[in-house]
Motif scaffolding. Structure first.
Motif, mmCIF file in Angstrom:
data_model
loop_
_atom_site.group_PDB
_atom_site.id
_atom_site.type_symbol
_atom_site.label_atom_id
_atom_site.label_comp_id
_atom_site.label_asym_id
_atom_site.label_seq_id
_atom_site.Cartn_x
_atom_site.Cartn_y
_atom_site.Cartn_z
ATOM 1 N N UNK A 84 37.801 29.992 52.737
ATOM 2 C CA UNK A 84 37.971 31.451 52.814
ATOM 3 C C UNK A 84 36.626 32.157 52.714
ATOM 4 N N UNK A 85 35.732 31.609 51.894
ATOM 5 C CA UNK A 85 34.404 32.179 51.768
ATOM 6 C C UNK A 85 33.624 32.080 53.085
ATOM 7 N N UNK A 118 35.897 37.682 50.280
ATOM 8 C CA UNK A 118 36.365 39.004 50.677
ATOM 9 C C UNK A 118 36.985 39.679 49.458
ATOM 10 N N UNK A 119 37.039 40.998 49.415
ATOM 11 C CA UNK A 119 37.662 41.678 48.284
ATOM 12 C C UNK A 119 39.087 41.195 47.996
ATOM 13 N N UNK A 120 39.898 41.037 49.048
ATOM 14 C CA UNK A 120 41.284 40.580 48.850
ATOM 15 C C UNK A 120 41.323 39.180 48.253
ATOM 16 N N UNK A 121 40.498 38.280 48.800
ATOM 17 C CA UNK A 121 40.490 36.899 48.306
ATOM 18 C C UNK A 121 39.913 36.816 46.896
ATOM 19 N N UNK A 122 38.907 37.611 46.612
ATOM 20 C CA UNK A 122 38.321 37.615 45.268
ATOM 21 C C UNK A 122 39.357 38.025 44.231
ATOM 22 N N UNK A 123 40.138 39.027 44.549
ATOM 23 C CA UNK A 123 41.180 39.483 43.622
ATOM 24 C C UNK A 123 42.208 38.375 43.380
ATOM 25 N N UNK A 124 42.607 37.670 44.454
ATOM 26 C CA UNK A 124 43.593 36.586 44.313
ATOM 27 C C UNK A 124 43.034 35.448 43.451
ATOM 28 N N UNK A 125 41.771 35.113 43.654
ATOM 29 C CA UNK A 125 41.149 34.034 42.895
ATOM 30 C C UNK A 125 41.069 34.390 41.414
ATOM 31 N N UNK A 126 40.673 35.608 41.114
ATOM 32 C CA UNK A 126 40.557 36.042 39.717
ATOM 33 C C UNK A 126 41.932 36.133 39.065
ATOM 34 N N UNK A 161 46.303 33.298 51.833
ATOM 35 C CA UNK A 161 47.646 33.894 51.777
ATOM 36 C C UNK A 161 48.167 33.922 50.340
ATOM 37 N N UNK A 162 48.026 32.778 49.666
ATOM 38 C CA UNK A 162 48.480 32.683 48.280
ATOM 39 C C UNK A 162 47.753 31.532 47.605
ATOM 40 N N UNK A 163 47.707 31.589 46.282
ATOM 41 C CA UNK A 163 47.094 30.532 45.492
ATOM 42 C C UNK A 163 48.040 30.144 44.362
ATOM 43 N N UNK A 164 48.138 28.862 44.051
ATOM 44 C CA UNK A 164 48.915 28.482 42.868
ATOM 45 C C UNK A 164 48.176 28.968 41.627
ATOM 46 N N UNK A 165 48.912 29.264 40.587
ATOM 47 C CA UNK A 165 48.246 29.678 39.354
ATOM 48 C C UNK A 165 47.589 28.461 38.711
#
Length: 225
Positions: A219-220, A170-178, A74-78
């Protein structure tokens, strides 16, 4: 003619010196998915010009929201602080600084072990098809999982030398992680590596980092299943 020969000699001498220095730097990264010798270094040197921007998600943004996009985060801290320095050699893909002590590395391994133990009907350890030397978390039955990642059931693995990891997200999670600073795309993802979202997760620095990495690992697994 003698001047031309001198220039050619200087060029090849400089090339030889650069090659020796670069080969030694590459060897220090440890073993990865290519032979750990001069032939492996030549392969890596040949593909270095094809590296992609590891911080750009444009290579897989078209897959966000698709049927293959099993998003779970859903969200990740920076991530606080600067990103670690990553080796210029794309294989093996390794972190050069911000490497913590063996206690943190042991805790990271326990995080992976607990993930496999808690889902032992679906997950197991086997040799990574990408690293070829490290054990990775796999789906026991890849045919029952997500057919889109193109990883044949491989999910994630740890690099023991530096504590960094590769995970398929997943594409969405990869974008959030990066975007949140917890990792970066493998520079050959979607090219020489068939998985577009093959992401390097930075080595944990403390227990708080471990908690975040555990959520990314989860998530992976969700994406693979």
């Amino acid at each position: 003619m003698s001047f031309t020969l001198t220039l050619i000699s200087v060029f090849f001498l400089c090339l030889l010196i650069w090659s020796i220095i670069d080969f030694r730097k590459w060897k220090k990264l440890g073993k990865g998915g290519v032979p750990y010798n001069i032939f492996g270094w030549l392969i890596v040197t040949a593909i270095r010009p094809f590296k992609r921007n590891p911080f750009s998600s444009k290579y897989f943004e078209g897959d966000i929201g698709s049927n293959c996009d099993k998003a779970d985060i859903d969200s990740l801290p920076h991530r606080n602080g600067e990103r670690p320095v990553i080796a210029k050699h794309p294989v093996p893909h390794r972190q050069l600084n911000q490497i913590r002590n063996d206690t943190i590395k042991e805790s990271l391994q326990k995080t992976f072990d607990q993930m496999v133990e808690s889902h032992n009907k679906d997950l197991n350890y086997d040799l990574s098809q990408f690293e070829k030397r490290n054990k990775a978390i796999w789906l026991r039955n890849p045919e029952s999982g997500n057919s889109c990642p193109c990883a044949n059931g491989e999910i994630a693995h740890i690099h023991q030398i530096d504590g960094s990891m590769h995970m398929i997200l997943s594409p969405s999670d990869a974008k959030k992680v990066i975007d949140s600073g917890w990792g970066e795309l493998h520079p050959l993802a979607g090219k020489f590596i068939p998985v577009k979202t093959y992401v390097l997760i930075y080595s944990p620095r403390d227990k708080e980092d471990l908690k975040v990495i555990e959520s990314i690992l989860a998530a992976s697994v969700v994406h693979a299943r």
